[in-house]
Design a protein around this motif. Sequence first.
Motif, mmCIF file in Angstrom:
data_model
loop_
_atom_site.group_PDB
_atom_site.id
_atom_site.type_symbol
_atom_site.label_atom_id
_atom_site.label_comp_id
_atom_site.label_asym_id
_atom_site.label_seq_id
_atom_site.Cartn_x
_atom_site.Cartn_y
_atom_site.Cartn_z
ATOM 1 N N MET A 1 45.559 29.799 42.855
ATOM 2 C CA MET A 1 46.912 30.202 43.265
ATOM 3 C C MET A 1 47.362 31.387 42.413
ATOM 4 O O MET A 1 47.324 31.328 41.178
ATOM 5 N N PRO A 2 47.786 32.487 43.037
ATOM 6 C CA PRO A 2 48.182 33.654 42.246
ATOM 7 C C PRO A 2 49.464 33.385 41.471
ATOM 8 O O PRO A 2 50.278 32.554 41.866
ATOM 9 N N PRO A 3 49.651 34.092 40.369
ATOM 10 C CA PRO A 3 50.884 33.889 39.596
ATOM 11 C C PRO A 3 52.091 34.416 40.356
ATOM 12 O O PRO A 3 51.980 35.218 41.277
ATOM 13 N N ALA A 4 53.264 33.938 39.957
ATOM 14 C CA ALA A 4 54.504 34.436 40.559
ATOM 15 C C ALA A 4 54.633 35.928 40.273
ATOM 16 O O ALA A 4 54.131 36.429 39.260
ATOM 17 N N PRO A 5 55.286 36.697 41.159
ATOM 18 C CA PRO A 5 55.413 38.148 40.948
ATOM 19 C C PRO A 5 56.203 38.466 39.687
ATOM 20 O O PRO A 5 57.091 37.711 39.281
ATOM 21 N N LEU A 6 55.850 39.563 39.070
ATOM 22 C CA LEU A 6 56.545 40.032 37.874
ATOM 23 C C LEU A 6 57.938 40.517 38.249
ATOM 24 O O LEU A 6 58.114 41.238 39.232
ATOM 25 N N SER A 7 58.933 40.108 37.484
ATOM 26 C CA SER A 7 60.300 40.568 37.709
ATOM 27 C C SER A 7 60.560 41.770 36.808
ATOM 28 O O SER A 7 60.704 41.629 35.590
ATOM 29 N N ARG A 8 60.581 42.963 37.415
ATOM 30 C CA ARG A 8 60.703 44.201 36.650
ATOM 31 C C ARG A 8 62.152 44.679 36.586
ATOM 32 O O ARG A 8 62.951 44.402 37.468
ATOM 33 N N SER A 9 62.448 45.432 35.529
ATOM 34 C CA SER A 9 63.795 45.988 35.373
ATOM 35 C C SER A 9 64.024 47.108 36.380
ATOM 36 O O SER A 9 63.081 47.682 36.942
ATOM 37 N N GLY A 10 65.295 47.427 36.584
ATOM 38 C CA GLY A 10 65.635 48.532 37.466
ATOM 39 C C GLY A 10 65.052 49.841 36.962
ATOM 40 O O GLY A 10 64.558 50.659 37.746
ATOM 41 N N LYS A 11 65.088 50.064 35.652
ATOM 42 C CA LYS A 11 64.539 51.297 35.089
ATOM 43 C C LYS A 11 63.037 51.387 35.344
ATOM 44 O O LYS A 11 62.516 52.443 35.695
ATOM 45 N N SER A 12 62.336 50.271 35.180
ATOM 46 C CA SER A 12 60.901 50.269 35.437
ATOM 47 C C SER A 12 60.600 50.601 36.898
ATOM 48 O O SER A 12 59.673 51.362 37.202
ATOM 49 N N ARG A 13 61.388 50.057 37.800
ATOM 50 C CA ARG A 13 61.157 50.316 39.231
ATOM 51 C C ARG A 13 61.487 51.761 39.592
ATOM 52 O O ARG A 13 60.899 52.315 40.522
ATOM 53 N N ARG A 14 62.401 52.362 38.845
ATOM 54 C CA ARG A 14 62.755 53.765 39.120
ATOM 55 C C ARG A 14 61.745 54.743 38.522
ATOM 56 O O ARG A 14 61.741 55.929 38.858
ATOM 57 N N THR A 15 60.910 54.260 37.607
ATOM 58 C CA THR A 15 59.980 55.131 36.899
ATOM 59 C C THR A 15 58.647 55.187 37.621
ATOM 60 O O THR A 15 58.006 54.163 37.844
ATOM 61 N N THR A 16 58.238 56.398 38.001
ATOM 62 C CA THR A 16 56.985 56.585 38.726
ATOM 63 C C THR A 16 56.076 57.529 37.944
ATOM 64 O O THR A 16 56.482 58.132 36.942
ATOM 65 N N ASP A 17 54.850 57.651 38.395
ATOM 66 C CA ASP A 17 53.896 58.552 37.771
ATOM 67 C C ASP A 17 54.332 59.997 37.990
ATOM 68 O O ASP A 17 54.962 60.322 39.000
ATOM 69 N N SER A 18 53.994 60.865 37.044
ATOM 70 C CA SER A 18 54.324 62.281 37.184
ATOM 71 C C SER A 18 53.540 62.885 38.338
ATOM 72 O O SER A 18 52.355 62.571 38.539
ATOM 73 N N PRO A 19 54.164 63.769 39.109
ATOM 74 C CA PRO A 19 53.458 64.377 40.238
ATOM 75 C C PRO A 19 52.257 65.215 39.830
ATOM 76 O O PRO A 19 51.364 65.465 40.635
ATOM 77 N N ILE A 20 52.215 65.627 38.561
ATOM 78 C CA ILE A 20 51.107 66.479 38.131
ATOM 79 C C ILE A 20 49.865 65.665 37.757
ATOM 80 O O ILE A 20 48.781 66.226 37.564
#
Length: 435
Positions: A1-20
């Motif tokens: 059984m897979p673990p429950a999903p990680l509950s991430r902060s709003g800042k973490s969800r807003r942070t993406t990889d750099s386009p470069i």
Amino acid sequence: MPPAPLSRSGKSRRTTDSPISYFIQKALETPGLISFAAGLVDEGSLPVEEVGAAVAGIVADPLTGRAALQYGSTQGLPELREQVLQLVCDADGVRPSDVNLTADDVCITTGSQQLLYLLGEVLFDPGDIVITEAPSYFVFHSLLQSHGAKVLTVPLDEHGMRMDALESLLERLRRSGDLARVKVIYTVDYFQNPTGLTLAVDRRAKLVELARQYSTNHRIIVLEDAAYRELRFTGADLPSVKRFDPKNEFVVYTSTFSKPCSPGLKTGYALMPPDVMAPLLHLKGSHDFGSGNLSQHVASRLIASGAYAKHAEHLRNVYRKKRDLMVQALETEFRDFPAARWTVPAGGFYVWLTFDGIDTGPDGPLVPAALEAGVLYVPGQFGHVFDDTDSVPNNECRLCFGVATEDQIPEGIRRLRKACAAISAGKREKVKASV
């Protein structure tokens, strides 16, 4: 059984990889590729001997060696803060007292990127507004997205950020009731990343004046990113924006030893008002208890010995030659290509190339054509912020001459011209086929 999903902060969800990141990966994975993409420094000019001598001198004495290998303070090495203060004031032709600055107003950071991030933590709540140039430093845009800030932009001309457009934007925000959300005006004012343009002297004074004028209910901070200032290789140095903030109230000046010395030292610095410094140090203490102490001792010794100034002068010659090679190659390869035009920077690493009728964007035809020809650039689209209509220019390229060798620069431009020719030929064939 897979673990429950990680509950991430709003800042973490807003942070993406750099386009470069994709372009850096391509450069690493593709043998023979000439990269004008990542803004890296000239490999052959890194100050190996100078840093080696500085480290040897530090550890030769057990007292200085132990001091450098021990924890430092959150604000940074006192000697280095004094040196940084004098470095900036000497460049501006003033005494520290003339602009109400002391070493207490200097913070040493883990590169200038840490300062940009920490200042955001001090000032921004989600929904706050930051005004930047268009185009601007796209890594900063990613940082602002992480903080949940909204980016509004002001166009550039050959003299940098247009003050008339900035004033119009601030006035529009005042009338709409949104001025209270404006926290920062950001400028890369020397040899801008990505365009290579420099903010004119009269606009520097006007920028501080506008920040003061529109700071009605709260103070608007001007964030001056002077990372490339010491790499001027044409003309005289210009006074900083900070020079026009004589009471040390409105401008945060940040720079780095990465560009004029070595990015491996990962050491930057900032000069700022006291009421910005105090909360920033509280946050910095939570981040790192102070930036790398050994690197700070090395930087301090390089400055004290004169090695830093000597190396910066050497780099100015290195990058002047590389700039000239790139501009000469563009003039040669694109002389019969009237749709191409480019900036000629007076310092720094970057040439901004613009086309009429060629889509240079990440999903456009030039990126794969250039890769096939063996050259890589950064799509200029990354330097812009999508507005409500999702419309930004898609005909611009950032070309960095920092890491490419002198032999690679003209060859890389030749390859880029080949890619443009292939696209133009393809367009002509499509026109013929449709007739």
